[in-house]
Structures are given as C-alpha cells and as structure tokens.
Write a protein that holds these residues in place. Structure first.
Motif, PDB file in Angstrom:
ATOM      1  N   ILE A 158      11.543 -14.713   2.692  1.00  0.00           N
ATOM      2  CA  ILE A 158      11.445 -13.535   1.829  1.00  0.00           C
ATOM      3  C   ILE A 158      10.245 -13.646   0.880  1.00  0.00           C
ATOM      4  CG2 ILE A 158      12.641 -12.154   0.091  1.00  0.00           C
ATOM      5  CD1 ILE A 158      13.896 -11.902   2.775  1.00  0.00           C
ATOM      6  N   VAL A 159       9.995 -14.866   0.326  1.00  0.00           N
ATOM      7  CA  VAL A 159       8.869 -14.989  -0.615  1.00  0.00           C
ATOM      8  C   VAL A 159       7.547 -14.693   0.035  1.00  0.00           C
ATOM      9  CG1 VAL A 159       8.058 -16.360  -2.541  1.00  0.00           C
ATOM     10  CG2 VAL A 159       9.917 -17.196  -1.182  1.00  0.00           C
ATOM     11  N   ALA A 160       7.473 -14.860   1.347  1.00  0.00           N
ATOM     12  CA  ALA A 160       6.179 -14.641   1.985  1.00  0.00           C
ATOM     13  C   ALA A 160       5.743 -13.186   1.856  1.00  0.00           C
ATOM     14  CB  ALA A 160       6.249 -15.057   3.450  1.00  0.00           C
ATOM     15  N   MET A 216       1.691   5.951  -0.969  1.00  0.00           N
ATOM     16  CA  MET A 216       2.964   5.246  -1.001  1.00  0.00           C
ATOM     17  C   MET A 216       3.385   4.823   0.402  1.00  0.00           C
ATOM     18  SD  MET A 216       4.811   4.296  -3.370  1.00  0.00           S
ATOM     19  CE  MET A 216       6.390   3.525  -3.573  1.00  0.00           C
ATOM     20  N   SER A 217       3.145   5.705   1.368  1.00  0.00           N
ATOM     21  CA  SER A 217       3.626   5.411   2.720  1.00  0.00           C
ATOM     22  C   SER A 217       2.968   4.140   3.245  1.00  0.00           C
ATOM     23  CB  SER A 217       3.321   6.585   3.649  1.00  0.00           C
ATOM     24  OG  SER A 217       1.942   6.879   3.584  1.00  0.00           O
ATOM     25  N   LEU A 218       1.668   3.999   2.957  1.00  0.00           N
ATOM     26  CA  LEU A 218       0.955   2.824   3.427  1.00  0.00           C
ATOM     27  C   LEU A 218       1.518   1.572   2.770  1.00  0.00           C
ATOM     28  CD1 LEU A 218      -1.334   2.127   5.284  1.00  0.00           C
ATOM     29  CD2 LEU A 218      -2.908   2.304   3.367  1.00  0.00           C
ATOM     30  N   GLU A 219       1.735   1.681   1.453  1.00  0.00           N
ATOM     31  CA  GLU A 219       2.269   0.536   0.724  1.00  0.00           C
ATOM     32  C   GLU A 219       3.614   0.111   1.299  1.00  0.00           C
ATOM     33  OE1 GLU A 219       1.433  -0.668  -2.727  1.00  0.00           O
ATOM     34  OE2 GLU A 219      -0.553   0.226  -2.646  1.00  0.00           O
ATOM     35  N   LEU A 220       4.435   1.110   1.576  1.00  0.00           N
ATOM     36  CA  LEU A 220       5.746   0.788   2.116  1.00  0.00           C
ATOM     37  C   LEU A 220       5.630   0.134   3.484  1.00  0.00           C
ATOM     38  CD1 LEU A 220       8.178   3.655   1.141  1.00  0.00           C
ATOM     39  CD2 LEU A 220       8.260   1.235   0.541  1.00  0.00           C
ATOM     40  N   THR A 221       4.675   0.625   4.282  1.00  0.00           N
ATOM     41  CA  THR A 221       4.494   0.031   5.605  1.00  0.00           C
ATOM     42  C   THR A 221       4.256  -1.458   5.478  1.00  0.00           C
ATOM     43  OG1 THR A 221       3.161   1.974   5.921  1.00  0.00           O
ATOM     44  CG2 THR A 221       3.337   0.473   7.782  1.00  0.00           C
ATOM     45  N   TRP A 222       3.370  -1.820   4.535  1.00  0.00           N
ATOM     46  CA  TRP A 222       3.109  -3.255   4.517  1.00  0.00           C
ATOM     47  C   TRP A 222       4.057  -4.061   3.649  1.00  0.00           C
ATOM     48  CZ3 TRP A 222      -2.450  -1.600   3.632  1.00  0.00           C
ATOM     49  CH2 TRP A 222      -2.753  -1.424   2.285  1.00  0.00           C
ATOM     50  N   VAL A 223       5.086  -3.403   3.216  1.00  0.00           N
ATOM     51  CA  VAL A 223       6.228  -4.204   2.752  1.00  0.00           C
ATOM     52  C   VAL A 223       7.195  -4.386   3.920  1.00  0.00           C
ATOM     53  CG1 VAL A 223       8.202  -4.306   1.208  1.00  0.00           C
ATOM     54  CG2 VAL A 223       6.062  -3.342   0.404  1.00  0.00           C
ATOM     55  N   ILE A 224       7.420  -3.290   4.638  1.00  0.00           N
ATOM     56  CA  ILE A 224       8.495  -3.321   5.633  1.00  0.00           C
ATOM     57  C   ILE A 224       8.109  -4.091   6.888  1.00  0.00           C
ATOM     58  CG2 ILE A 224       9.863  -1.860   7.157  1.00  0.00           C
ATOM     59  CD1 ILE A 224       9.835   0.174   4.769  1.00  0.00           C
ATOM     60  N   ILE A 225       6.880  -3.873   7.370  1.00  0.00           N
ATOM     61  CA  ILE A 225       6.506  -4.588   8.602  1.00  0.00           C
ATOM     62  C   ILE A 225       6.523  -6.099   8.413  1.00  0.00           C
ATOM     63  CG2 ILE A 225       4.624  -4.958  10.241  1.00  0.00           C
ATOM     64  CD1 ILE A 225       4.173  -2.010  10.258  1.00  0.00           C
ATOM     65  N   PRO A 226       5.860  -6.626   7.371  1.00  0.00           N
ATOM     66  CA  PRO A 226       5.972  -8.080   7.193  1.00  0.00           C
ATOM     67  C   PRO A 226       7.413  -8.537   7.020  1.00  0.00           C
ATOM     68  CG  PRO A 226       4.236  -7.224   5.806  1.00  0.00           C
ATOM     69  CD  PRO A 226       4.927  -6.044   6.407  1.00  0.00           C
TER      70      PRO A 226
END
Ligand code: HEA
Ligand code: HEA
Ligand code: CUA
Ligand SMILES: [Cu+2]
Lengths: 533, 310, 94, 219
Positions: A325-327, B57-67
C-alpha cells in the motif's frame, strides 16, 4: 571569506560575537543549517571512504588487507555513520534549516535556541560515535541494526555506539518538534496550508515521523544498554527475553526512518522540477497529501524487514500487504513529477540533471523494494546483496542525489555565487555512471544468493563484486570533481543575481545570500507557490 | 539469472520474480522514455513558452487506482507462492537443524548426527530450527528458502521437497559475528535407497569424543572457534594443546611464554582477555564465568588432558 | 499573533476532578480483588483510560484549548493503539 | 518583492540589534504546542515499554501474576493518590496565578514539589525492601526465577525507574518555575512557562495511571 554581494548578509552578521565564535553561538537558522552542512558532508566523506575500504576488500574472494573482525566493524561504523549522522539529519537539518523558514515567510524557526541546541546534541552524538571506534575493546561489530542477542554479548564497544544513536535521536526529535511548531505558527500572513510550497510540506510530514518514531528506538536502545550493564533481561533468551521483540522495536523506528530520509528528498525534487520546467507543479494537493500518507502508512509496515525472522504467518502477510500500500503514494509522486515536465519549457541546468538522475534511481530502488516487499521473493533475497543494492539505490541514488540536486539548486542562494555548470554536469554524469556500476551488479549476485555482511564469498560471485569495486572508484572520482567545483566556487565563483533560475518560491525573492532578517518586511501571500504564467 | 533451482518452491518464487520485475521494468522503461522525450521535446530552445496544463481529477484518480491494482496483484502472487512454505505436508521427514557460532549440525530421528544435511530425493523434509546462542539464518539459495534460527523460539521450522540430485550450498544469512561468512554447509540430495543405507550407519564416536568435556565444548560452541584437528580458526586449536608452551600477551602489553596447565586453561576460559595468545585477537572470546560452572571447566580440562588415540 | 485562549478554571472544578479520580483509583483497586478471567486486564485498562481522559481534559486543559491540540492528542493515541494491534498480529498468532 | 538596497552602516547597526531580539518574540501558543509535541515523544517512549510489557504479559500471564504479588499494593496506591493530588495542586496554581494570587501560586507549587519528594521517598523504601530480599537485576535469586517472573521484575525496575527519573526532572522544572514566579518573570500576563511545567507534571501522572494497575494490581 568575502561575500561582497550583500553587505548585511547572514555571512557577515551573526550575533554579538565575531568570526568563528559568531558562527558557533549563532541562533540564525541559516548559519545553523550551514554548520550542519559542513558537518554532514565531512561525515559523509568518512563513511564513504569506509565504503570504499569495504569494496576494495571485496574485490577478490579471500582475505586481502582487512581481518574479518575489522571488516565487520567497518560495515557497522559505515552503516551507523551513514544512517544516523548523514541521511537521517541530511536534508531536513541542512536545507530544511536553511530554507524552510524563508519559504514560509518567517524570520527564523519558532525556537532558535533549541535549534542551536539540537545542533550541539548532534555533534555530541557524532563525537560518541567516533569515540566508539577507539576506546575499550574495539569498534562495534553488530551491524547498524544492533540485533540482540548478539549485541548484548559482543565484547566490542556496543554501548558507545548505541548511546550515540540515542543522542542523535534526541537531536532529530528536537529538530522535528521545532519544524512542526514553525510551520504551524510562523507561516506568513495569507499563506494557507495549501499555499505552502511543497518542500515545507514534506518537512512537515517528516517532522511528525521524527517526533513519533524516534522515541521508540530511544527506549529500545536504552533497554539494550540496561541489558548489557545491569543484566535486566529484555531480549536475551538467557535472561528470559525474546530476540524477535528487539527486531520489532528496532524496525518500528527504523522503517519510518527511511521515510525521514526520502520525504525531504522528494520535497526538493518537487521544488526543482517546476522551477526548471517553468510550470506549475502538476497535482499540488496530491503531492502534499501523499507525503502525509507515506508518513502515516509508513509507520505501520516495519515487519517487512522480518519476514524470515520467525514472526507468525498472519503478521507476515499483514506486513506485506501494508508494504504494498505504501508504494502507491510514492508512485503518485513520480507520475506528478513527470507530468509537470509535460509541455513545460525546460532549461537543462545541473540541478535538473541531478533531479532526473534521482527519479531514475529512485524508481529502480522503489521497484526493487516491491520485490523485497513480496513474501515469496523476499524469502530468497532477504539479507543478500540484493537488499544492499536496494537501499543504496534508494538511499544514495535517491536521497544522496537529491542532496546533490539541492546543493546545486540552492548554492547560488547560500553563497551568492555560481559554480561552473559544465563541470557540474560532467560530475553528475560520472557519479551516475559510477553509481550504476557500483550497485547494479549487487542486484544480480544478490539474486544468485550472495548473502550480505559477508567478509568473504564463494568464487561464483567474483565477477559481480569486482565490477562493483570499479564502480566505487569511479564514484569517488565524481565526488572529488563536485567537491573541487563547489569549494572553489563558494570562494571565487561568479557573483549571481538573487534569482538565477527564475524560481517563484519566497527564497528566490530575497537577496543572495539572504540577509540576517530574511525579509525586510514579512510578505503577504496571495498566490500559490508555483504560479508560473 | 537466479542460479540453479532445486526445490518445489522454485517455480512459484521465480514466477513472482518475473511478474514483479516485468511490471517494474515496463514502468521503469516507459517512465524513463517519457522523461527523456520531455527533456528533448519541451526543451527551452524548442519550446520557449510553457503551457500551463490544467489538472484533471480523472487523470489523478487513474494513477492512484492503477498502481493500487498492480500492487495488490503483486501482493497476491507473492502470497500465493509463499503460502505453501508454511504448510508442511503430512509425513514429512523431521530433521533437527541446530545452529551455533559458527556451524550447523543436523540430528536425525534415529539419533544420527551430521554436519551436512543429507536428504532423500523428492521427499518432503521438515527442518525444526534451533539456535544455541544468537540469531542465525538457514539459507539455501538453490531451494529459495530461508528462515532465521532464533534462540528460545519454539516451533520454528521450514520445509521443502528437493527436486534435483546433487550438492547445494547452505549459508548463514543472519549476521552472527566474526565467522558469519564462513558459516556454511551443504545439502546433499541423494536417491532414497542410498539415503536409507546412509541413515543407518551411525559412526561410532571416538573415545575422546565420548567424554563429557567434549560434549560441553560442543554445546557451548567452543568448537566454532577452536578446532580439534589442528586447523586454525578464530582461536587456537585444542589439538595437543595441553602441556605445550604458548606465547601470550598480557593486559599491559608484555609478551610472556607460559606452560599450558590447568590453571592457565581455567583463566583462559574465565578471563580470556587477561592473557591473549599471540597472533590472535583480543575481545573475541567472551568471559565464560557466568555460563560455565566449575564442574564444567573440570570436565573440559579432563578432556584436554586426555591424549589423542591415534 | 494571538497568545492563546485563556480560560480560568475555578478551584472547585479541580477539586471535583480530583474526587472523581480518587474514586476511580479506589474502584480499580477494588475490582482487582475479583477475577474476571481474561477481562481482568481489560477492566483495569478501561478504568485507567477513563482516568487518563479526565486528566487530559481538565488538568491539561484540552477541553478549553484549541482543536489542533485535541486532534494531535487523539492521533497520537490512535497511533500507539495501531502499533499495539499490529505487533500483536505477530504474538497472538505464533 | 523588491531587491534590497544596500544599507548604510547605521541601518546595519539597527538590524544587528534587532536580529538579537527578533527571535525572542512571544508566541505562547507556539510554546505550548512545543510542549505538547514533547509530551508526545514521552508518551511514545513509554509506549515502547508498554509494548514490551504487553507482549511478555500475554506470553507469561501466570508468571506475571505470581511475581506481582511481591509488590506492595499499599505503597503503589499511596503513590497514585500522591500524584493525583499533586496534579490538582499544579493545575490550581495556574488558576491562582491567573487570578493574580502570587502567594497562593507559590504555595501550591511548593506543595506539589513536596509531594514529588514524598513520592520518591516511598519509592526508595519500596525498592530498598526488594533489594533487601535480593530481588534486583543480576542478583542470584533473580536468575533462579521463572522466565516470566524474571521479565516482570526487569520491566518493573526499568519502568518505575524511568518514571522516577521523570519525577526528578519534573521536580526540577517545577522548582525553576517556582523561582520564576517568585521573581515575577512568570506573572498573570505571561505564564506559559507555568502552564508547560504543569503539563509536564501531568504527563508524569498520566504514565503512572497506567503503570499502577499494570504492575501493582495483577491478581
Ligand atoms: C530512503 C530509504 C528507503 C526508502 C524510501 C525505501 C522504500 C521502500 N522499501 Fe526499503 N529499505 C531501506 C531504505 C528505504 N526503502 C533500507 C536502508 C533497507 C535495509 C535496512 C537493513 O536491513 O540494513 C531497506 C530494506 C527494505 C526491505 C527489507 C529487505 C530485507 O531485509 O529483507 C523491504 C521489504 O519489503 C523494503 C521495501 C521497500 C518498499 C516497498 C519501499 C517503497 O516505499 C518504495 C516505493 C517506490 C516505488 C514503488 C517506485 C516509484 C514508483 C513508480 C516507478 C511507479 C510505478 C509503481 C507501481 C505501479 C507500484 N525495503
Ligand atoms: C547514506 C547511506 C549510505 C551511503 C551513501 C553509502 C555509500 C556507500 N556504501 Fe554503504 N551502506 C549503508 C549506507 C550507505 N552506504 C548501510 C546502512 C549499510 C548496511 C550496514 C550494515 O550491514 O549494518 C551499508 C553497507 C554497505 C556495504 C555492504 C556490506 C556488507 O553487507 O558486507 C557495502 C559494500 O560494498 C557498502 C559500500 C558503499 C560504498 C562503496 C558507498 C559509496 O557510495 C560511497 C561514496 C563516497 C565516497 C567514496 C566518499 C567521497 C569521495 C572522496 C572523498 C573521494 C576519494 C575516495 C575514493 C577514491 C575511494 N555499503
Ligand atoms: Cu550464523 Cu551468520
Ligand atoms: Cu523498511
């Protein structure tokens, strides 16, 4: 030294004392920051030379010029110096002290005297660490992790080294405390939390870790000392204790401590990229809050250093899960940095090159961290040179390169003079090449099963070790180059304007070097920190 | 890349490696390329005026969710490959593995002892891990297994099925002092029939090895530093030591030659640093005054006094 | 710059707080004579927590101080609790 | 912002003088925040010890029970009461000062310090009795105890010892505060030092509130 650019710069005026005494008794945050810088760089050189010594011994299998006992002492002292004296205080104490108050529009930190006091505690810790080398029965040989029960039994100077770490922890706590109060109380009028530059943001998150994690290692080390001196058993099974508990307590601090190292580094990079790309930083809030997220979740993942230590099966997967998660917040930062470059107008100056090298190395370090965080693969590579490569990549390739980036970025502000750009670029390239040659082979021999802290090794690992040793010397050369360039320029470099890079944060709006007061009048903030038009 | 693989865990572990390294390399290469492209394309010379791109916002969310999804996947594979390592199948062969500074020893169920681990091919083996002094770690790279050997920890174990015949290195992977890097042994995987005959041959101990003193020396890990066959380890050898002359350096740095008698041995055990044998380092051997009782020391001396048989 | 809120607590309040604290002290000693099996520690800790909360709120003025302080204090206790829980993922399942 | 013009020597002088004093500006809230942050570090310091305690107690519940019978519940309770009362007196001393009653403030602080001394005297007798029975770290008797009992006594000595150290520190702080009240440095318009000293003393109390049931009341 002659800094003719600004007459009432902090170089000229300290307090009522003149000369050296004026520096040693000054409570000016800039002077304290600079004193930290000189101290830390000196310790870095000592630690680095010890690293070079180890590499030379490891160039070939068998004993070359160190004995096994000396080798063990060397990596212990190398680890203790690098971790406790160099990278933990590193960016926060140097550039945090130098620039955080200016960046938030303050004249100084909240408790200037305490600030000076932390510096002296730091020096006291450093002296203790050095003493541990010479007195009694020889330098400590436990590794920087001081694992019990070996550390309760080893005949060497463990107590002195442990006390050094304890004292240094104190200094770290007080710096953190000072920064938190400063950021809460002394932001310039109009500077709301979300108008604060991102370097102070990262320092804020860091300060909380320093404050809340360090006491745990403090008490642990005290228990260790009590165990050695008074036979109060906590960790030694002969006295009833549990060795694994020591590891828990040690890593409850030491894992968050790695974020103490990297968060300010990330903060520095977040300052540099918008300045050189002339773009508003992409995802300001995401970066600010991911610092806090890293600090918070990072506190709870310590067990990933102990997957093979004999913990319960449940604890192992819980820790692995949290580690992954931290990553994510780290990934967010990387993505935001790169998108800040998109459609910018990038000037390729030395600090920017160092920042790029940072991102590259940090990605490798972080991604190999994921291999370590995964249960199945960690079992194989735990305590091998794969780990050594991981943390050098992230500590040195990350925090170290960020330090160099920061140094090249703020150098004109600190000294009011500019260094030779060409030479700086070349040293960046050499250091990068040396670094890669030094540590990349360690990943490979680590995967093949080369354990760490091995004074001697089986012949199949020789090629990797040999290449690595060559890298160490290239790296040393690069450092020599940087050193020459910067020392010469601090004295004789071209005098610069107050804002050579076109930065928008407050420190670039005041003269170089800054005056004692930082600001003639405290500025009133109406815009965010990176409002490039 | 990982060297040989010779156990049932190799497949799962290596697969996890490839998945994580693969995804990691994709990201590393992709992001590095992007960085380089931006550095060239949006260079000040080519692109003098920066464009302030609006945050989305959508882009930001993408790179929270995909990783997030990716790391959860990585966690999952790591967990799946790891889980069997803690689940010992029924009927595994139990072997006691004991670590001390600085060697491994193995005890089989029928009482056979060995310094190398000999196991039958393709049979599940369970090692029960013990340590006599400090933390060590049992590591067989070819098997992808590692587990610390912690003093005082109950029910500590590891298991594996060897899937290849041959000899594989065992290394100590937890730092344990001077001879850490020499704390090695090997696993010998042999066909089951061969194993069955090996296990029944219990070598008779020599008369000297039957002595109580020898037992004490082994149990306190003295033999980790002192050989009994004349070779030089961390400390001087015990072979034919008794009655010989030795040069020592006293606490005030003077050299002295003394005859090794009962008194000298007793002192060497209780206060080793008072008289340090020339050519050896001080501070390595710790005082044993709290660990060995007087009777123990008497037994040890009795052992030293006994001449070698052959 | 503001120099903080200043609320004056009167002596009587403090006296009452002390009485309540003494009461809980007596209670915790009293219950320690009984055996609630596994709950014994829980009961002791619950009473201690109540006492600590009272000390924090009144003696340490959290009730009258800024919200930040209250937030920070709760965060710290939450953190300590989390660390306990996670450590016990190891010890309870060994 | 503008570039700063070169300053004349006279201006330099004023800046110099100013620079010595500018850092001394008053920020009571900041000072108090600093104290709270310091208290957090102390809480975590003991938090680490409580983790050790919790782990070992969960592993050796019976040994802990047997060992705890050796402690003197009466002295423990007495010391709890002493700390609670002294906590109240410090708290009241702030009220007294706010109301401008300097004499009462000094009086209340004096009582608090007196209580601290009594606490330490009790502790001295308590430890002394144990030493008398050869129950101290490293003693022969200790080494014959069961594992859990040994750990209990290790923890007992370490925790109460560290706590006693904090009492001593708290006492010193309160003495300094008392002297400053006396000299008028701390007065009813500027008393953040008194508040901070009080906070520290309450911290010592807080920790004891947990120590008391965990060490003395295991049955
Ligand atoms: C600055 C210091 C620092 C930092 C920031 C980190 C960050 C991380 N570390 Fe590291 N670590 C150390 C310093 C550091 N480490 C040290 C000193 C040791 C050894 C101590 C010793 O034993 O002596 C160690 C050891 C260590 C271990 C124990 C190894 C062992 O002994 O068995 C583990 C195991 O999980 C680990 C994991 C991680 C992870 C998952 C991260 C993560 O935070 C990394 C996150 C970063 C990224 C993920 C990369 C960037 C993101 C992208 C490129 C986008 C793509 C990403 C995804 C899709 C996820 N580290
Ligand atoms: C900030 C952290 C940091 C940094 C920067 C470094 C930097 C270096 N380290 Fe590191 N290292 C650690 C932290 C760090 N290390 C830690 C925590 C451990 C674990 C210890 C343990 O196991 O307990 C470790 C362990 C460790 C090992 C493993 C020991 C083992 O497990 O057996 C090795 C071996 O190669 C090594 C080598 C080096 C080298 C060659 C450098 C170089 O990069 C240094 C470069 C710097 C210089 C060379 C100095 C400046 C240059 C000059 C003055 C010019 C002249 C010099 C020459 C030409 C040589 N280190
Ligand atoms: Cu045994 Cu390392
Ligand atoms: Cu970690």
């Amino acid at each position: 030294m002659e800094y003719s650019a600004i007459e009432n710069s902090y170089f000229k005026i300290g307090n009522k004392h003149k000369g050296l005494l004026g520096w040693l008794t000054s409570t000016d945050h800039k002077r304290i920051g600079l004193m930290y810088m000189y101290a830390i760089i000196s310790f870095f050189f000592i630690g680095g030379i010890l690293g070079g010594v180890m590499r030379t011994e490891l160039a070939r299998p068998g004993q070359d010029f160190l004995s096994a006992q000396t080798y063990n002492a060397v990596f212990t002292v190398h680890g203790v110096i690098m971790i406790f004296l160099v990278v933990i205080p590193g960016l926060a104490a140097v550039f945090g002290n130098l620039f955080m108050p200016i960046m938030i529009g303050a004249r100084d930190v909240s408790f200037p005297k305490l600030n000076l006091f932390s510096f002296y505690i730091y020096m006291l810790g450093a002296v203790l660490a050095v003493i541990s080398l010479f007195i009694g029965k020889g330098a400590p040989d436990t590794g920087w992790t001081f694992y019990a029960p070996y550390s309760t039994q080893s005949g060497t100077n463990v107590i002195a080294a442990v006390l050094a770490a304890f004292v240094l922890g104190f200094s770290s706590i007080l710096t953190g405390l000072n920064f938190i109060v400063t950021i809460h109380r002394l932001r310039a009028p109009g500077m709301t939390w979300f108008k604060m530059p991102l370097f102070p943001w990262s320092l804020y998150a860091t300060a909380w870790i320093q404050l809340l994690a360090t006491p745990i290692v403090g008490i642990t080390l005290l228990m260790l000392v009590a165990e050695r001196l008074f036979k109060i058993g906590f960790f030694d099974p002969n006295l009833g204790g549990d060795p694994i508990l020591f590891q828990h307590l040690f890593w409850i601090y030491s894992h968050p401590a790695v974020y103490v190292m990297i968060l300010p580094a990330m903060g520095v990079i977040t300052e540099i990229i918008p300045t050189f790309a002339k773009r508003k930083v992409y995802g300001y809030k995401a970066i600010a809050l991911s610092s806090v997220a890293i600090a918070a979740v990072g506190y709870l993942v310590w067990g990933h250093h102990m997957y093979t230590a004999g913990m319960s099966g449940t604890a192992r997967w819980v820790f692995s899960f949290l580690t992954f998660i931290v990553a994510v917040p780290s990934a967010i930062k990387v993505f935001n940095w790169i998108s800040t470059m998109y459609k910018g107008s990038i000037s390729l100056e030395p600090p920017f090159y160092f920042a790029m090298a940072f991102i590259f190395n940090f990605m490798i370090g972080g991604l190999t961290g994921l291999i370590l965080g995964s249960l199945a693969t960690n079992i194989h590579v735990h305590d091998t040179s794969f780990v050594v490569a991981h943390f050098h990549y992230i500590v040195f390739g990350g925090m170290g390169f960020a330090f160099l980036a920061a140094l090249h970025y703020w150098f004109p502000k600190i000294y009011g003079r500019m260094y030779n750009h060409k030479m700086a670029n070349w040293s960046c390239v050499i250091i990068f090449i040396g670094f890669t040659t030094l540590y990349f082979p360690l990943f490979i021999i680590g995967l093949q099963g080369m354990p760490r802290r091995y004074f001697d090794y089986l012949p199949q690992f020789q090629t990797g070790h040999f290449i690595s040793t060559i890298g160490a010397f290239i790296l040393g050369l690069g450092f020599l180059l940087i050193f020459i360039n910067l020392v010469r320029s601090a004295k004789k470099g071209k005098i610069t304007t107050s804002n050579p890079w076109g930065g928008l944060t407050l420190e670039w709006q005041i003269p170089s070097p800054p005056t004692v007061e930082n600001f003639e009048e405290i500025p009133v903030i109406t815009e965010g920190p990176y409002e490039y038009k | 890349m990982f060297g040989t693989g010779a156990s049932n865990f190799v497949e799962g572990v290596d697969k996890t490696f490839f998945i994580i390294i693969g995804i990691g390399a994709l990201f590393l290469i992709g992001l590095t390329m992007l960085m380089l492209i931006f550095m060239i394309k949006y260079n000040k010379k080519r692109h003098p005026i920066a464009v302030q791109v609006k945050e989305r916002m959508s882009l930001e969310l993408t790179w929270v969710i995909i990783p997030l999804i990716i790391v959860l996947l990585m966690f999952y594979y790591g967990y799946i490959a790891y889980k069997p390592m803690r689940e010992v199948p029924e009927g595994a062969l139990n072997i006691k593995a004991i670590a001390k500074m600085w060697d491994f020893s193995f005890e089989y169920e029928n009482g056979k002892e060995s310094n190398t681990l000999v196991v039958p091919f393709n049979k599940p083996i369970k090692l029960n891990l013990f340590s006599k002094d400090i933390v060590h770690s049992f590591y067989v790279p070819a098997f992808r297994i590692k587990e610390d050997m912690v003093p005082g920890l109950k029910d500590n174990f590891m298991w594996f099925i060897p899937t290849e015949l041959g000899k594989f290195d065992i290394m100590c992977a937890e730092y344990c002092g001077v001879r850490h890097s020499y704390m090695m042994s090997s696993v010998e995987v042999i066909p089951e029939a061969e194993y069955n005959s090996w296990i029944t041959q219990i070598k008779k101990k020599s008369m000297k090895e039957e002595m109580k003193g020898f037992e004490i020396l082994k149990n306190n890990a003295c033999t980790g530093c002192h050989s009994t066959d004349g070779s030089k380890l961390v400390g001087p050898t015990f072979k034919e030591m008794f009655g010989s002359d030795v040069t020592v350096i006293t606490e005030d740095g003077k050299e002295q030659t003394v005859k090794i008698d009962e008194e000298y041995i007793k002192n060497s055990i209780l206060t080793p640093d008072k008289q340090v044998v020339k050519g050896f380092n001080k501070g390595l051997m710790r005082p044993y005054n709290e660990i060995l009782k007087d009777e123990d020391i008497k037994e040890i001396i009795e052992y030293f006094k006994t001449p070698d048989e052959d | 710059m503001s120099n903080g809120k200043h609320h004056i607590t009167d002596y009587k309040t403090y006296a009452w707080v002390l009485v309540i604290l003494l009461f809980f002290t007596a209670l915790t000693v009293f219950v320690s004579w009984f055996d609630f099996k596994a709950l014994t520690i829980a009961v002791a800790l619950i009473i201690a927590s109540i006492k600590v909360t009272i000390v924090l709120t009144y003696f340490m003025h959290l009730k009258y101080d800024y919200l930040v302080f209250r937030l920070m204090v709760s965060m710290v206790f939450l953190l300590i609790a989390l660390v306990f829980v996670i450590t016990f993922f190891d010890y309870l399942f060994r | 912002m503008r570039q700063q013009p070169k300053t004349s020597n006279q201006k330099l002088e004023t800046i110099m003088n100013h620079s010595i004093t500018h850092t001394e500006h008053r920020d009571d809230l900041g000072a108090k925040m600093g104290m709270w942050l310091f208290i957090f570090t102390e809480l975590l310091l003991f938090g680490g010890l409580f983790i050790v305690y919790a782990v070992y107690r969960s592993q050796y519940p019976d040994d802990f029970q047997i060992a705890a019978t050796q402690l003197n519940t009466f002295i423990g309770t007495l010391n709890t009461i002493i700390l609670l009362v002294s906590s109240m007196t410090v708290a009241m001393s702030i009220t007294a000062l706010q109301k401008g009653n300097k004499k009462l403030t000094i009086y209340l602080l004096g009582i608090t310090i007196l209580f601290a001394i009594i606490f330490l005297v009790n502790k001295y007798f308590e430890w002394g009795a144990k030493f008398h029975h050869h129950l101290y770290p490293g003693s022969e008797l200790m080494l014959t105890l069961k594992r859990g009992e040994l750990l209990f006594f290790s923890l007992y000595y370490f925790m109460t010892g560290l706590h006693a150290l904090h009492i001593v520190v708290g006492m010193v702080i309160l003495i300094v505060v008392l002297l400053k009240v006396k000299s008028g440095k701390i007065n009813n318009t500027d008393f953040v030092l008194l508040e901070n000293g009080g906070l520290y003393w309450h911290l010592v109390d807080l920790i004891w509130i947990f120590l008391f049931p965990l060490l003395y009341l295991i049955t």
